[in-house]
Design an enzyme around this catalytic site. Structure first.
Site, PDB file in Angstrom:
ATOM      1  N   THR A  85      15.095   5.047   4.066  1.00  0.00           N
ATOM      2  CA  THR A  85      15.554   3.739   4.546  1.00  0.00           C
ATOM      3  C   THR A  85      16.255   3.036   3.387  1.00  0.00           C
ATOM      4  OG1 THR A  85      13.360   2.802   4.032  1.00  0.00           O
ATOM      5  CG2 THR A  85      13.768   3.479   6.306  1.00  0.00           C
ATOM      6  N   PHE A 149       2.490   6.362  -0.160  1.00  0.00           N
ATOM      7  CA  PHE A 149       2.344   5.675  -1.446  1.00  0.00           C
ATOM      8  C   PHE A 149       2.617   6.646  -2.594  1.00  0.00           C
ATOM      9  CE2 PHE A 149      -0.675   3.690   1.561  1.00  0.00           C
ATOM     10  CZ  PHE A 149      -0.119   2.416   1.628  1.00  0.00           C
ATOM     11  N   LEU A 150       3.667   7.449  -2.446  1.00  0.00           N
ATOM     12  CA  LEU A 150       3.953   8.466  -3.457  1.00  0.00           C
ATOM     13  C   LEU A 150       4.563   7.862  -4.707  1.00  0.00           C
ATOM     14  CD1 LEU A 150       5.487  11.471  -1.487  1.00  0.00           C
ATOM     15  CD2 LEU A 150       3.096  10.811  -1.784  1.00  0.00           C
ATOM     16  N   LYS A 206       2.957  -1.285   2.303  1.00  0.00           N
ATOM     17  CA  LYS A 206       3.802  -0.621   1.302  1.00  0.00           C
ATOM     18  C   LYS A 206       4.709  -1.611   0.588  1.00  0.00           C
ATOM     19  CE  LYS A 206       5.937   2.536  -1.072  1.00  0.00           C
ATOM     20  NZ  LYS A 206       6.722   3.621  -0.515  1.00  0.00           N
ATOM     21  N   PHE A 251       1.247  -1.617 -15.712  1.00  0.00           N
ATOM     22  CA  PHE A 251       2.492  -2.229 -15.256  1.00  0.00           C
ATOM     23  C   PHE A 251       2.850  -3.490 -16.047  1.00  0.00           C
ATOM     24  CE2 PHE A 251       1.729   0.670 -11.854  1.00  0.00           C
ATOM     25  CZ  PHE A 251       2.985   1.018 -11.393  1.00  0.00           C
ATOM     26  N   LEU A 252       2.329  -3.585 -17.268  1.00  0.00           N
ATOM     27  CA  LEU A 252       2.719  -4.681 -18.156  1.00  0.00           C
ATOM     28  C   LEU A 252       3.486  -4.137 -19.355  1.00  0.00           C
ATOM     29  CD1 LEU A 252      -0.344  -7.126 -18.207  1.00  0.00           C
ATOM     30  CD2 LEU A 252       1.830  -7.386 -17.012  1.00  0.00           C
ATOM     31  N   GLY A 255      10.443  -3.669 -21.043  1.00  0.00           N
ATOM     32  CA  GLY A 255      11.531  -2.795 -21.467  1.00  0.00           C
ATOM     33  C   GLY A 255      12.748  -2.942 -20.591  1.00  0.00           C
ATOM     34  N   CYS A 262      12.675   3.183  -4.505  1.00  0.00           N
ATOM     35  CA  CYS A 262      11.726   2.368  -3.747  1.00  0.00           C
ATOM     36  C   CYS A 262      11.734   0.897  -4.158  1.00  0.00           C
ATOM     37  CB  CYS A 262      10.316   2.941  -3.881  1.00  0.00           C
ATOM     38  SG  CYS A 262      10.090   4.504  -3.021  1.00  0.00           S
ATOM     39  N   ARG A 334      18.655   7.161  -8.648  1.00  0.00           N
ATOM     40  CA  ARG A 334      18.897   6.002  -7.792  1.00  0.00           C
ATOM     41  C   ARG A 334      18.435   4.733  -8.501  1.00  0.00           C
ATOM     42  NH1 ARG A 334      15.761   7.764  -2.468  1.00  0.00           N
ATOM     43  NH2 ARG A 334      14.390   8.557  -4.111  1.00  0.00           N
TER      44      ARG A 334
END
Length: 443
Positions: A85, A149-150, A206, A251-252, A255, A262, A334
């Site tokens: 999508t 949730f890949l 998601k 996830f902190l 950079g 996604c 992408r």
């Protein structure tokens, strides 16, 4: 159980092989004849650690096949839809044409009591409309929304040992959920949490998860801008606040920002859907996050420019770029921040020598001006500055003393804050990285 997977891209191909490894008979269907031919021959059309062997094993077992013939899915009891999508060309909204095409192609082959399982990431409200379309054609069929949730680089693990399974189920469709339980039985029995929610909630899971992760990344990158303005150190700041259990350290990492197939398109589509629902103020922060993320590319490019003399100084210079994929352990370009920076360097007139362990052939088709090399050291040959754009392990573990002999400029931009800064400076490098004080070698 006999099942089909409609759409054999990254999601669909991994899901098909994964379900075959659980003992089911699986047929993967796609309209791309070249892709299907490669998969049926055991050749993986993308980079994913461990998938080559999984694909080969399941093809050899006889439980897995790939085809372009839709009639071959007619005997399946459950059909998974795993098509893409992407973002619409002239809009931030999601392009649902592949989802609708997959549904249209499947409907003539639905048997009585068939279950269609949507795995694609779609705007909220899509599943209920598709369910109505399916049941008009086959009243005994049912639709469940089962979001994926890949994580690229961990797709097999996330398929076979996920951290949760979510079913979006309509009232009265418990029987369909039980059929899906049969497919996932060995996963559920690990045990794996299984949540049954309504369709709208399943669609939102998601995109909400992606929005939250993008928020953490964008927040720390915004703080990196503050650190650069004030003399703070973003990595030390992230370490400090990450000790708070309510925040966490994952996830902190500041950079170059996030990319891939996604997060960027999902937060844009989520924002676009919020505007359609009249929720402009509720999700406007998604627009700001997108802007913060894109600014990181500007900043890393500017750092390289500053290191070689300032605005306009890149023209005629040789620049090494380490990393072209949007993340390590992937060949996906992408929305790749790395490839975006590489393209900007080429456009600025630099000779760009690039290396990536997996994504170079994909990258050269999009940025033909790149000079591809066979190693990070070869990329650094004659360079005025190195720009590290993707945090592959190969780059993190490089010996800075071995590489410096190839790079006369002895300057590096660590766009991912992943290098041992002190070790690189001791070896003679001048190092810059987003949100951290500059370090320069002393003679």
């Amino acid at each position: 159980m006999k099942i089909s997977v409609i759409g054999c891209g990254y999601l669909g191909a991994v899901h098909a092989a994964g379900m075959a490894s659980l003992g089911h008979e699986v047929v993967g269907l796609d309209v791309d004849t070249d892709k299907i031919a490669r998969l049926q021959a055991g050749k993986v059309p993308f980079h994913e650690p461990g998938f080559d062997s999984l694909l080969t094993e399941q093809l050899a077992s006889g439980r897995l096949e790939f085809t372009t013939d839709p009639s071959k899915v007619a005997e399946a009891e459950v059909h998974f839809i795993g098509v893409g999508t992407p973002q619409q060309k002239n809009s931030k909204a999601a392009d649902l044409s592949y989802v609708h095409a997959a549904t249209d192609s499947l409907i003539p082959y639905l048997c009585e009591g068939a279950v269609v399982v949507g795995k694609s990431t779609v705007p909220v409200g899509t599943a209920r409309a598709l369910r109505s379309q399916i049941q008009q054609a086959q009243p005994s069929a049912e639709l469940i929304w089962n979001p994926e949730f890949l994580r690229e680089g961990f797709a097999i693990k996330d398929t076979l040992t996920p951290d949760r399974i979510v079913y979006g189920v309509a009232d009265g469709a418990e029987w369909a959920a039980e059929k899906l339980d049969t497919i996932y039985r060995s996963i559920i029995d690990i045990p794996t949490p299984r949540l049954i929610v309504n369709m709208e909630t399943a669609e939102l899971v998601k995109v909400s998860a992606n929005a939250f992760l993008a928020t953490k990344i964008s927040f720390i990158n915004a703080m990196a801008e503050v650190c650069e303005a004030t003399g703070g150190d973003i990595t030390e700041l992230a370490d400090a606040i990450g000790h708070d259990v309510r925040i966490g350290r994952r996830f902190l990492n500041s950079g170059l920002g996030f990319g891939g197939g996604c997060l960027p398109k999902d937060i844009r589509a989520f924002h676009a859907r919020s505007l359609e629902l009249g929720l402009d103020e509720s999700l406007d922060f998604l627009r700001l996050m997108d802007e913060i993320n894109l600014r990181r590319r500007d900043r890393v490019f500017a750092m390289a420019e500053e290191l070689v003399g300032g605005e306009g100084a890149l023209a005629g210079k040789t620049v090494a770029v380490w990393g072209l994929s949007f993340k390590p352990d992937s060949d996906d370009i992408r929305e790749s921040p790395a490839l975006d920076v590489a393209g900007r360097l080429v456009a600025a007139g630099a000779t760009v020598r690039a290396y990536d362990p997996a994504a170079m052939q994909n990258a050269i088709r999009q940025v033909p001006g790149l000079i591809l090399t066979e190693s990070p050291a070869e990329a650094a040959e004659g360079a005025e500055v190195v720009v590290l754009c993707t945090e592959w392990r190969e780059f993190r573990e490089l010996d800075p003393e071995a590489v410096i002999t190839r790079c006369p400029g002895k300057r590096i931009v660590d766009g991912r804050n992943c290098l041992d800064r002190e070790a690189w400076v001791r070896a003679g490098w001048t190092l810059r990285s987003p949100g951290r004080p500059d370090l320069a070698a002393t003679e």
